[in-house]
Structures are given as structure tokens and as C-alpha cells.
Write a protein that holds these residues in place. Structure first.
Motif, mmCIF file in Angstrom:
data_model
loop_
_atom_site.group_PDB
_atom_site.id
_atom_site.type_symbol
_atom_site.label_atom_id
_atom_site.label_comp_id
_atom_site.label_asym_id
_atom_site.label_seq_id
_atom_site.Cartn_x
_atom_site.Cartn_y
_atom_site.Cartn_z
ATOM 1 N N LEU A 45 0.558 12.128 -39.532
ATOM 2 C CA LEU A 45 -0.430 10.427 -38.803
ATOM 3 C C LEU A 45 -0.152 10.452 -37.150
ATOM 4 N N VAL A 46 -0.522 11.598 -36.357
ATOM 5 C CA VAL A 46 -0.990 11.190 -34.811
ATOM 6 C C VAL A 46 -2.107 10.831 -34.505
ATOM 7 N N PRO A 47 -1.625 9.399 -33.339
ATOM 8 C CA PRO A 47 -2.900 8.750 -33.117
ATOM 9 C C PRO A 47 -3.850 9.780 -31.606
ATOM 10 N N GLY A 48 -5.284 9.399 -32.072
ATOM 11 C CA GLY A 48 -6.280 10.018 -31.216
ATOM 12 C C GLY A 48 -6.094 8.952 -30.188
ATOM 13 N N SER A 49 -6.132 7.903 -29.486
ATOM 14 C CA SER A 49 -5.346 7.113 -28.693
ATOM 15 C C SER A 49 -4.634 6.022 -28.906
ATOM 16 N N ILE A 50 -4.202 6.023 -27.538
ATOM 17 C CA ILE A 50 -3.265 4.440 -28.012
ATOM 18 C C ILE A 50 -3.707 3.475 -27.505
ATOM 19 N N TYR A 51 -3.615 1.988 -27.466
ATOM 20 C CA TYR A 51 -4.369 1.207 -26.313
ATOM 21 C C TYR A 51 -3.095 -0.404 -26.736
ATOM 22 N N CYS A 52 -2.322 -0.470 -25.828
ATOM 23 C CA CYS A 52 -1.549 -1.471 -26.670
ATOM 24 C C CYS A 52 -0.930 -2.781 -25.457
ATOM 25 N N SER A 53 -1.004 -3.951 -26.335
ATOM 26 C CA SER A 53 -0.549 -4.969 -25.514
ATOM 27 C C SER A 53 0.209 -4.858 -23.828
ATOM 28 N N PRO A 54 0.054 -5.861 -22.994
ATOM 29 C CA PRO A 54 0.724 -5.728 -22.145
ATOM 30 C C PRO A 54 2.457 -6.299 -21.786
ATOM 31 N N LEU A 55 2.772 -7.095 -23.353
ATOM 32 C CA LEU A 55 3.936 -8.054 -23.674
ATOM 33 C C LEU A 55 5.009 -6.915 -23.421
ATOM 34 N N LEU A 56 6.121 -6.680 -23.302
ATOM 35 C CA LEU A 56 7.264 -6.076 -23.000
ATOM 36 C C LEU A 56 7.227 -5.772 -24.685
ATOM 37 N N ARG A 57 7.844 -6.061 -25.844
ATOM 38 C CA ARG A 57 7.596 -6.120 -27.137
ATOM 39 C C ARG A 57 7.152 -4.361 -27.474
ATOM 40 N N ALA A 58 5.910 -4.931 -27.191
ATOM 41 C CA ALA A 58 4.625 -3.934 -27.644
ATOM 42 C C ALA A 58 5.072 -2.551 -26.732
ATOM 43 N N GLN A 59 5.121 -2.563 -25.278
ATOM 44 C CA GLN A 59 5.039 -1.631 -24.323
ATOM 45 C C GLN A 59 6.291 -0.748 -25.318
ATOM 46 N N GLN A 60 7.213 -1.300 -25.011
ATOM 47 C CA GLN A 60 8.271 -0.530 -25.904
ATOM 48 C C GLN A 60 8.080 0.190 -27.143
ATOM 49 N N THR A 61 7.652 -0.722 -28.201
ATOM 50 C CA THR A 61 6.932 -0.398 -29.508
ATOM 51 C C THR A 61 5.869 1.315 -28.931
ATOM 52 N N ALA A 62 5.209 1.098 -28.169
ATOM 53 C CA ALA A 62 3.950 2.397 -28.119
ATOM 54 C C ALA A 62 4.930 3.031 -26.977
ATOM 55 N N ARG A 63 5.784 2.877 -26.083
ATOM 56 C CA ARG A 63 6.434 4.442 -25.684
ATOM 57 C C ARG A 63 7.527 4.912 -26.223
ATOM 58 N N ILE A 64 8.555 4.563 -27.429
ATOM 59 C CA ILE A 64 9.235 5.156 -28.409
ATOM 60 C C ILE A 64 8.423 5.695 -29.319
ATOM 61 N N LEU A 65 7.140 5.101 -29.941
ATOM 62 C CA LEU A 65 5.976 5.939 -31.063
ATOM 63 C C LEU A 65 6.005 7.186 -29.937
ATOM 64 N N ASN A 66 5.344 7.075 -28.855
ATOM 65 C CA ASN A 66 4.809 8.423 -28.125
ATOM 66 C C ASN A 66 5.395 9.583 -27.608
ATOM 67 N N GLN A 67 7.188 8.695 -27.366
ATOM 68 C CA GLN A 67 7.837 9.496 -27.160
ATOM 69 C C GLN A 67 8.356 9.880 -28.954
ATOM 70 N N ARG A 68 8.561 10.001 -29.660
ATOM 71 C CA ARG A 68 8.809 11.192 -30.475
ATOM 72 C C ARG A 68 7.777 11.605 -31.584
ATOM 73 N N LEU A 69 6.243 10.987 -31.091
ATOM 74 C CA LEU A 69 5.255 11.542 -31.631
ATOM 75 C C LEU A 69 4.630 12.560 -31.026
ATOM 76 N N PRO A 70 4.911 14.134 -30.519
ATOM 77 C CA PRO A 70 5.480 15.192 -29.910
ATOM 78 C C PRO A 70 3.757 15.416 -29.229
ATOM 79 N N ASP A 71 2.628 15.073 -29.804
ATOM 80 C CA ASP A 71 0.636 15.239 -29.741
ATOM 81 C C ASP A 71 0.681 13.902 -29.540
ATOM 82 N N SER A 72 1.068 12.700 -29.503
ATOM 83 C CA SER A 72 0.703 11.735 -29.740
ATOM 84 C C SER A 72 0.192 11.489 -27.580
ATOM 85 N N PRO A 73 -0.978 10.726 -27.192
ATOM 86 C CA PRO A 73 -1.591 10.624 -25.425
ATOM 87 C C PRO A 73 -0.736 9.258 -25.704
ATOM 88 N N ALA A 74 -0.280 8.894 -24.792
ATOM 89 C CA ALA A 74 0.088 8.234 -23.606
ATOM 90 C C ALA A 74 -0.225 7.144 -24.261
#
Length: 161
Positions: A45-74
Motif C-alpha cells: 500500500l503506497v499512496p499515489g499522493s498524500i494530502y494533509c491537514s495543517p495541524l501538527l498531529r496530522a503533519q507528524q502522522t503524514a511525515r512518519i508515514l512518508n519516512q517509513r514508506l520509501p516510494d511514497s510522495p511527500a
């Protein structure tokens, strides 16, 4: 269009004196996102694109996911995934993405916005949908005039092994 809703992981208590937008993930939340990312890797399961809320907890969730999924977009931060965004607003923005030819969209955001949006797409009452923290819910959506969707699956983090 495939849409995957990812509710942010567990964050600091909302009753603290911290502004809501600044609530950070706690240790449990970081572990949840790491487990979720490992589940995604194991299941292709690798996203085609990721859109994220500006709130810190969502930003952190998206950032950790992105760091741990090598082929995922920023992740891309969008205001329309902030707290208290109406379902029609989210659907309008998703329709714009569909018009651009995007197909595998992952959204990182909040409750109750996700439950309301998902229940509207599925044509069910909002009290019948519960989106847990750090869970994944995937829909196959038709975002034409009468937006609708089919639920493909919904997996809470606690079942991701």
C-alpha cells in the motif's frame, strides 16, 4: 478514484493548555504510525499522493508515514483538511483532484470530518461510521454530480500486524 482516509494517530490530550493546532503525537501515536507504515509496506500500500491537514498531529502522522514508506510522495499540506471542514468542501477539493487525473489519494486528517464525509459518500447516517485514530479506510469514489462511493475496506491500527 481511490481515496484512503488516514486519521491522525494518538496525540496530546485536548484538555491541556496547548492550542489544538499544536497538539503533538505522543509515544503511543508514533508507535501507531510506525505499525501502520509497516502494515502498508507488507501489503504493498503506497499512496499515489498524500494530502494533509495543517495541524501538527496530522503533519507528524503524514511525515512518519512518508519516512517509513520509501516510494511514497511527500505530503502536501492543504487547509481544506483542517478541523471542522465541511464534507461538501472536502468533496469539492477531491473532485478537483479527480479532474486533474489523480487516482490514489490519501488524506490525513481529523474526526468528525472524515466520518461525515465518508458517510455522505456511502449514503449512510453519520453515526454509523467511526474512524479510529491511525486507521485506514479506503473507498472507491465517483465524484461526479452525485458523489458516491463503495467501501473497499477499513482497518483500525490495532489489527495491523
Amino acid at each position: 478514484m481511490l481515496i484512503t482516509f488516514l486519521r491522525h494517530a494518538t496525540a496530546e490530550d485536548g484538555g491541556l493548555s496547548i492550542p489544538d493546532a499544536d497538539r503533538a503525537l505522543i509515544d503511543k501515536g508514533e508507535k501507531q504510525v510506525k505499525r501502520l507504515a509497516a502494515f502498508c509496506l507488507a501489503n504493498g500500500l503506497v499512496p499515489g499522493s498524500i494530502y494533509c491537514s495543517p495541524l501538527l498531529r496530522a503533519q507528524q502522522t503524514a511525515r512518519i508515514l512518508n519516512q517509513r514508506l520509501p516510494d511514497s510522495p511527500a505530503p502536501q499540506t492543504v487547509e481544506w483538511l483542517g478541523i471542522d471542514t465541511s464534507a461538501p468542501t472536502i468533496l469539492r477539493e477531491l473532485a478537483k483532484l479527480a479532474e486533474q487525473g489523480l487516482d490514489d489519494i490519501w488524506l490525513v486528517g481529523h474526526e468528525p470530518d472524515f466520518s461525515v464525509t465518508i458517510s455522505g459518500l456511502l449514503g449512510t447516517a453519520t453515526d454509523r461510521i467511526v474512524i479510529k485514530k491511525a486507521s485506514l479506510t479506503r473507498l472507491d469514489a465517483d465524484l461526479s454530480d452525485q458523489a458516491s462511493a463503495k467501501l473497499l475496506w477499513s482497518i483500525p491500527c490495532s489489527l495491523m500486524r
